[in-house]
Design a protein around this motif. Structure first.
Motif, PDB file in Angstrom:
ATOM      1  N   GLY A 115     -14.498 -22.055 -20.982  1.00  0.00           N
ATOM      2  CA  GLY A 115     -14.190 -20.649 -21.249  1.00  0.00           C
ATOM      3  C   GLY A 115     -14.726 -19.679 -20.218  1.00  0.00           C
ATOM      4  O   GLY A 115     -15.101 -18.557 -20.567  1.00  0.00           O
ATOM      5  N   HIS A 116     -14.761 -20.069 -18.939  1.00  0.00           N
ATOM      6  CA  HIS A 116     -15.184 -19.147 -17.883  1.00  0.00           C
ATOM      7  C   HIS A 116     -13.945 -18.560 -17.209  1.00  0.00           C
ATOM      8  O   HIS A 116     -12.813 -18.960 -17.457  1.00  0.00           O
ATOM      9  N   GLY A 117     -14.163 -17.607 -16.324  1.00  0.00           N
ATOM     10  CA  GLY A 117     -13.089 -17.057 -15.511  1.00  0.00           C
ATOM     11  C   GLY A 117     -11.994 -16.399 -16.325  1.00  0.00           C
ATOM     12  O   GLY A 117     -12.251 -15.677 -17.286  1.00  0.00           O
ATOM     13  N   ILE A 118     -10.751 -16.643 -15.899  1.00  0.00           N
ATOM     14  CA  ILE A 118      -9.609 -16.035 -16.579  1.00  0.00           C
ATOM     15  C   ILE A 118      -9.518 -16.493 -18.024  1.00  0.00           C
ATOM     16  O   ILE A 118      -9.151 -15.724 -18.919  1.00  0.00           O
ATOM     17  N   LEU A 119      -9.855 -17.759 -18.284  1.00  0.00           N
ATOM     18  CA  LEU A 119      -9.810 -18.259 -19.667  1.00  0.00           C
ATOM     19  C   LEU A 119     -10.788 -17.488 -20.537  1.00  0.00           C
ATOM     20  O   LEU A 119     -10.499 -17.158 -21.687  1.00  0.00           O
ATOM     21  N   PRO A 138     -10.425  -9.922 -10.905  1.00  0.00           N
ATOM     22  CA  PRO A 138     -11.887  -9.902 -10.723  1.00  0.00           C
ATOM     23  C   PRO A 138     -12.622 -10.993 -11.497  1.00  0.00           C
ATOM     24  O   PRO A 138     -13.700 -11.417 -11.084  1.00  0.00           O
ATOM     25  N   ALA A 139     -12.028 -11.444 -12.619  1.00  0.00           N
ATOM     26  CA  ALA A 139     -12.700 -12.466 -13.435  1.00  0.00           C
ATOM     27  C   ALA A 139     -12.389 -13.884 -12.991  1.00  0.00           C
ATOM     28  O   ALA A 139     -12.875 -14.842 -13.597  1.00  0.00           O
ATOM     29  N   SER A 140     -11.591 -14.011 -11.930  1.00  0.00           N
ATOM     30  CA  SER A 140     -11.210 -15.352 -11.484  1.00  0.00           C
ATOM     31  C   SER A 140     -12.447 -16.154 -11.097  1.00  0.00           C
ATOM     32  O   SER A 140     -13.313 -15.676 -10.347  1.00  0.00           O
ATOM     33  N   TYR A 141     -12.521 -17.355 -11.613  1.00  0.00           N
ATOM     34  CA  TYR A 141     -13.700 -18.202 -11.435  1.00  0.00           C
ATOM     35  C   TYR A 141     -13.459 -19.317 -10.431  1.00  0.00           C
ATOM     36  O   TYR A 141     -14.359 -20.068 -10.077  1.00  0.00           O
ATOM     37  N   GLY A 142     -12.223 -19.450  -9.964  1.00  0.00           N
ATOM     38  CA  GLY A 142     -11.883 -20.539  -9.056  1.00  0.00           C
ATOM     39  C   GLY A 142     -11.534 -21.806  -9.820  1.00  0.00           C
ATOM     40  O   GLY A 142     -11.669 -21.880 -11.052  1.00  0.00           O
ATOM     41  N   PHE A 143     -11.082 -22.813  -9.092  1.00  0.00           N
ATOM     42  CA  PHE A 143     -10.679 -24.076  -9.695  1.00  0.00           C
ATOM     43  C   PHE A 143     -11.590 -25.196  -9.222  1.00  0.00           C
ATOM     44  O   PHE A 143     -12.063 -25.174  -8.072  1.00  0.00           O
ATOM     45  N   PRO A 144     -11.844 -26.195 -10.074  1.00  0.00           N
ATOM     46  CA  PRO A 144     -12.655 -27.343  -9.634  1.00  0.00           C
ATOM     47  C   PRO A 144     -11.878 -28.217  -8.652  1.00  0.00           C
ATOM     48  O   PRO A 144     -10.669 -28.044  -8.457  1.00  0.00           O
ATOM     49  N   ALA A 145     -12.585 -29.150  -8.056  1.00  0.00           N
ATOM     50  CA  ALA A 145     -11.942 -30.068  -7.113  1.00  0.00           C
ATOM     51  C   ALA A 145     -10.858 -30.883  -7.820  1.00  0.00           C
ATOM     52  O   ALA A 145     -10.963 -31.183  -9.013  1.00  0.00           O
ATOM     53  N   HIS A 146      -9.825 -31.224  -7.084  1.00  0.00           N
ATOM     54  CA  HIS A 146      -8.692 -32.031  -7.558  1.00  0.00           C
ATOM     55  C   HIS A 146      -7.815 -31.294  -8.566  1.00  0.00           C
ATOM     56  O   HIS A 146      -6.951 -31.903  -9.196  1.00  0.00           O
TER      57      HIS A 146
END
Length: 588
Positions: A115-119, A138-146
């Motif tokens: 539940g971080h970032g956009i979620l 602004p709340a974008s948290y990025g994506f994990p690898a893969h």
């Protein structure tokens, strides 16, 4: 000539005027066709929305309802990826269902989002959210690898009776740069229908769950009324509760009056053999909370719960845990604990609520067992009194009469050897009378206290036998002295608790293959020695359990010694307290 030019010019204007209506008609026809196509597309979309609503509403299994909602949403707005996140009590995602991401990709990505970032933005602000580029928010948290690349985004909340249940997340609009307002409207409509379907599925699930609890309660009641052994009834209670609440582990323990530990009764399920011999301590904050409250105590992840000792083997491998008190006659007499393995969803109010009633039946089983033990004890004590009476009134009187007769016969015997034999026989009769009197005293001494409480020899033997489940073998036991009659009741209680803790420590930490238990009363001291052939006490080891044993010894004016076993390594624990002669005697 002029007239001819004017005539030609008029004819050209006429032909041009004839073409203009034709062009306007074509434009109108094209516009009409476009509107027809748009109407047809809208009609198709509405038709698909209705089909999706019917498909979602047809299901009654909650897991399948959630899966159907995501699949329908992806089709309706023509998205590449879709997900549904269920919001837990701690405002994080307790469940996360995805569509469009392969199992292999999910494995490579790793842990599901919490539940971080956009979620998290939708959790904090439950309103529809449309983005052309996720990374620009602004709340974008990025994506994990893969993680697959994602740009366009559309999210809407799902409400169940004005409470936000979760959120629908759609990404990567096919054939367009971003989702439009119509996509948002369609998805919002689906979310409303999803809320109704989820509520219906939850009500259906709760109804089925109540039916299972009622059936289980009937089985337990039948077992209680049929007079089944209390151990069998308790095992039935724990096993039924474990299955209905979808838990891997079920444990139940009885409170020992005046003690900081609970007597372990049984464990079922995951690693039950290892847990069965462990002792629940009231110093464990979770156990104490379950004992002292009238409501279920829930921990979403016991591994991170500050109330427990993280080194405790009792909670090894578990995640969500719920505990309820066993209440009988207005008093908490034990605790029922259910646990799920790490990584599973926490217990909800629906899971934990019915456990209170079920725990009440467990308390009833314990109380009935206590009443049976009391009845058996009364019968046993009556037998003791009868035997003591018969020994006193019949055996002793006859022996005494025989001794008096032999003494009076001595003066008629002149032969020295015969007189000596008669004298020895009289002495033997006197000694026999003393032994019988001591036996009578021992039988009557049990009349003032329950045998489980005053019979230290039996209690120690039972503790040693019970430890075999966790150790994998039965320790050797030696008992010296009149521990049943000369050890005070409070000291006997301490000895039992110390022995249980010592054997539990051996099982958890030593890896021993042999254990010797020696209880000796002599010279005004009661000494308990527990020696094992394990790995010994490592340097810097946490001594919280040993500190408790030492405090018990010091409170009674005694000592605790822990060191290396003299023969071949291992650990030797010596717990010694003073006992004054006659402290444990009960006059009759």
């Amino acid at each position: 000539m002029i007239r001819s030019e004017e005539s030609m010019s008029g004819e050209a204007r006429g032909r041009s005027e004839q073409h203009l209506p034709q062009l306007r008609l074509d434009e109108l026809l094209d516009e009409l066709q476009a509107r027809i196509d748009a109407a047809r597309g809208t009609q198709d979309r509405v038709h698909r929305l209705l089909q999706a609503v019917l498909s979602v509403g047809r299901e009654l299994d909650l897991a399948q309802v959630l899966r159907s909602i995501v699949e329908a949403a992806v089709v309706l707005v023509d998205a590449e990826y879709g997900a549904l996140g269920v919001i837990g009590d701690d405002l994080t995602l307790s469940q996360f269902l995805t569509v469009g991401v392969s199992e292999d990709a999910r494995t490579r990505i790793g842990a599901l989002p919490s539940g971080h970032g956009i979620l998290g933005e939708l959790i904090r602000h439950p309103e529809p959210l449309r983005l052309s580029e996720i990374s620009d928010h602004p709340a974008s948290y990025g994506f994990p690898a893969h993680h697959p690349p994602m740009h366009s985004f559309l999210g809407v909340p799902i409400r169940v009776r004005d409470q936000v249940f979760g959120n629908l997340y759609l990404t990567e609009k096919r054939g367009a740069e971003e989702f439009d307002a119509e996509d948002e409207a369609v998805l919002s409509a689906l979310a409303v229908a999803a809320g109704v379907a989820i509520e219906n599925a939850r009500l259906y699930e709760e109804t089925r769950l109540r039916e299972r609890w009622v059936r289980a309660s009937s089985q337990v009641t039948s077992a209680l009324l049929s007079g089944a052994p209390s151990a069998d009834v308790l095992e039935l209670i724990v096993e039924q509760a474990r299955r209905i609440a979808s838990a891997e582990v079920g444990m139940i323990a009885e409170r020992v009056p005046g003690e900081d530990v609970l007597r372990p009764l049984l464990a079922v399920g995951f690693e039950a053999d290892r847990r069965r011999g462990l002792v629940m301590s009231r110093q464990d904050g979770f156990v104490e909370a379950a004992l002292s409250t009238a409501e279920p105590v829930v921990s979403p992840d016991i591994r991170r719960d500050p109330r427990i000792d993280p080194e405790s083997a009792l909670w090894a491998g578990l995640g969500p845990v719920v505990g309820v008190p066993l209440v009988a006659s207005g008093k908490s007499i034990g605790v029922l604990v259910l646990g799920r393995i790490a990584g599973r969803t926490p217990f909800t109010d629906t899971d934990a609520g019915p456990l209170l009633g079920f725990a009440g039946q467990a308390a009833l089983a314990l109380e009935l067992a206590e009443r049976r033990r009391d009845a058996e004890q009364i019968t046993l004590l009556k037998d003791h009194d009868r035997i003591a009476r018969d020994l006193h009134d019949l055996a002793i009187q006859r022996l005494f009469a025989a001794g008096m007769t032999l003494q009076s016969t001595q003066r008629f015997v002149d032969h020295p050897e015969a007189a000596e034999r008669l004298s020895r026989t009289v002495d033997d009769l006197d000694e026999t009378i003393k032994i019988i009197r001591s036996t009578i005293f021992g039988l009557r001494a049990h009349g003032d206290r329950r045998q489980e409480e005053s019979g230290l020899r039996r209690r120690v033997s039972e503790a040693v036998t019970a430890s075999a489940d966790s150790l994998g073998f039965t320790p050797a036991l030696r008992i010296e002295g009149l521990v049943d009659t000369d050890v005070p009741g409070d000291v006997a209680d301490d000895v039992t608790a110390v022995l249980g803790e010592a054997l539990s420590n051996v099982a958890r930490h030593s890896g021993a293959r042999a254990v010797d238990v020696h209880l000796r009363l002599g010279g005004g001291e009661l000494t308990l020695t527990v020696a094992d052939d394990g790995c010994g006490v490592p340097a810097g080891a946490v001594r919280s359990g040993l500190r408790n044993l030492e405090e018990r010894a010091v409170a009674l004016g005694g000592t605790l010694g822990v060191g290396e076993r003299p023969q071949g390594g291992g650990t030797r624990l010596v717990w010694c307290v003073p006992v004054r002669a006659g402290d444990g005697a009960v006059s009759g």
